[in-house]
Write a protein that holds these residues in place. Structure first.
Motif, PDB file in Angstrom:
ATOM      1  N   ASN A   3       0.817  -1.212   0.000  1.00  0.00           N
ATOM      2  CA  ASN A   3       0.000   0.000   0.000  1.00  0.00           C
ATOM      3  C   ASN A   3       0.850   1.261   0.000  1.00  0.00           C
ATOM      4  O   ASN A   3       0.512   2.261  -0.646  1.00  0.00           O
ATOM      5  N   LEU A   4       1.969   1.241   0.736  1.00  0.00           N
ATOM      6  CA  LEU A   4       2.819   2.428   0.796  1.00  0.00           C
ATOM      7  C   LEU A   4       3.520   2.668  -0.534  1.00  0.00           C
ATOM      8  O   LEU A   4       3.764   3.813  -0.906  1.00  0.00           O
ATOM      9  N   ASP A   5       3.863   1.606  -1.263  1.00  0.00           N
ATOM     10  CA  ASP A   5       4.440   1.791  -2.593  1.00  0.00           C
ATOM     11  C   ASP A   5       3.444   2.498  -3.507  1.00  0.00           C
ATOM     12  O   ASP A   5       3.800   3.395  -4.281  1.00  0.00           O
ATOM     13  N   ARG A   6       2.188   2.107  -3.426  1.00  0.00           N
ATOM     14  CA  ARG A   6       1.166   2.675  -4.312  1.00  0.00           C
ATOM     15  C   ARG A   6       0.910   4.149  -4.024  1.00  0.00           C
ATOM     16  O   ARG A   6       0.480   4.893  -4.909  1.00  0.00           O
ATOM     17  N   VAL A   7       1.163   4.565  -2.796  1.00  0.00           N
ATOM     18  CA  VAL A   7       0.944   5.965  -2.426  1.00  0.00           C
ATOM     19  C   VAL A   7       1.731   6.899  -3.342  1.00  0.00           C
ATOM     20  O   VAL A   7       1.260   7.982  -3.712  1.00  0.00           O
ATOM     21  N   PHE A   8       2.919   6.484  -3.723  1.00  0.00           N
ATOM     22  CA  PHE A   8       3.820   7.342  -4.490  1.00  0.00           C
ATOM     23  C   PHE A   8       3.902   6.949  -5.964  1.00  0.00           C
ATOM     24  O   PHE A   8       4.756   7.461  -6.686  1.00  0.00           O
ATOM     25  N   GLN A   9       3.046   6.071  -6.423  1.00  0.00           N
ATOM     26  CA  GLN A   9       3.136   5.549  -7.771  1.00  0.00           C
ATOM     27  C   GLN A   9       2.605   6.541  -8.798  1.00  0.00           C
ATOM     28  O   GLN A   9       1.439   6.942  -8.759  1.00  0.00           O
TER      29      GLN A   9
END
Length: 266
Positions: A3-9
């Motif tokens: 989920n944290l990776d997707r925050v900055f995608q």
């Protein structure tokens, strides 16, 4: 991808902070849902604490309002469960070390995993003291998100980055939280040093409160974190959902106007 990776995608991230239970349990649920639906990428939920050493007057007052509602750590988890009935927006906790210790490391981390709380930000837990908690968080796939201050030298930046998970929280200014009209720290140099030490995303917080500041910070960071300004809106507008929606859309537009280089897109 977490989920944290997707925050900055593929774009610059907008991260907003609210205090659990301010001004009420139900209002906080509504606030988080409104933020998520209007374009906020990650919501940082503050667990009320009696001695929030990193927080300025605005957030301290919000903690007191939450205490008036008998908000305990257990009630915060119940609040997150209510949020999860309406949105899957990524969540992290801003908390203090004693709260996690008193709740029990394993019990706290397990509950975070069950409710899809992706990480913890613990301002009073320095790198040197984090070894007791970190293995438990790793076991339950909860990121311990570090703060890097303007006073950090190259050696300390490298040490913090080596243990970091999720993203790096860059403190824009010395002192406690609160809106600032002028941020004078050489953040470009600081972020450059951090990027030399880690490939994790970098988000800047402390003081950012308007779209122009967000736009400027996003030119060299991966996202911005807004706390006191959001808490101020909540304190002065009840219900706060409409004003939070409008504010988030303004911040979202400012961040989306900053191009993301192809090499940074996830």
């Amino acid at each position: 991808m977490t989920n944290l990776d997707r925050v900055f995608q593929n774009h610059k991230a907008f991260i907003a902070f609210v205090v659990a239970g301010d001004p009420t349990f139900d209002a906080t649920v509504e606030q988080v849902v409104a933020l998520a639906e209007s374009g906020c990428d990650l919501v940082e939920i503050g667990i009320p604490f009696s001695d929030p050493v990193a927080d300025g007057p605005e957030i301290q007052a919000a903690d007191l309002r939450a205490f008036d509602q008998q908000i305990t750590p257990q009630r915060v988890f119940e609040l997150v469960a209510a949020i999860r009935e309406q949105t899957a927006v990524p969540l992290v906790f801003l908390t203090y070390a004693n709260i996690v210790y008193q709740f029990g490391y394993t019990a706290f981390a397990k509950r975070c995993q069950e409710l899809d709380v992706a990480g913890l930000i613990i301002p009073d837990l320095p790198l040197e003291e984090s070894g007791e908690l970190r293995p438990t968080l790793d076991q339950y796939d909860v990121a311990l998100i570090p703060l890097i201050a303007p006073t950090s030298d190259d050696t300390r930046i490298a040490a913090i980055a080596a243990q970091a998970r999720g993203f790096i929280y860059v403190v824009s200014s010395l002192g406690v939280t609160g809106t600032r009209n002028h941020i004078t720290t050489d953040l470009t140099t600081l972020v450059t040093k951090i990027r030399q030490a880690t490939t994790l995303p970098v988000a800047i917080g402390f003081g950012i409160h308007d779209p122009a500041q967000a736009h400027a910070m996003a030119k060299f960071a991966d996202g911005v974190i807004v706390g006191s300004a959001v808490v101020h809106l909540i304190a002065n507008n009840q219900p706060a959902t409409t004003v939070l929606t409008d504010y988030t859309r303004q911040m979202r537009a400012a961040l989306d106007a900053v191009p993301v280089p192809d090499g940074e897109k996830g």
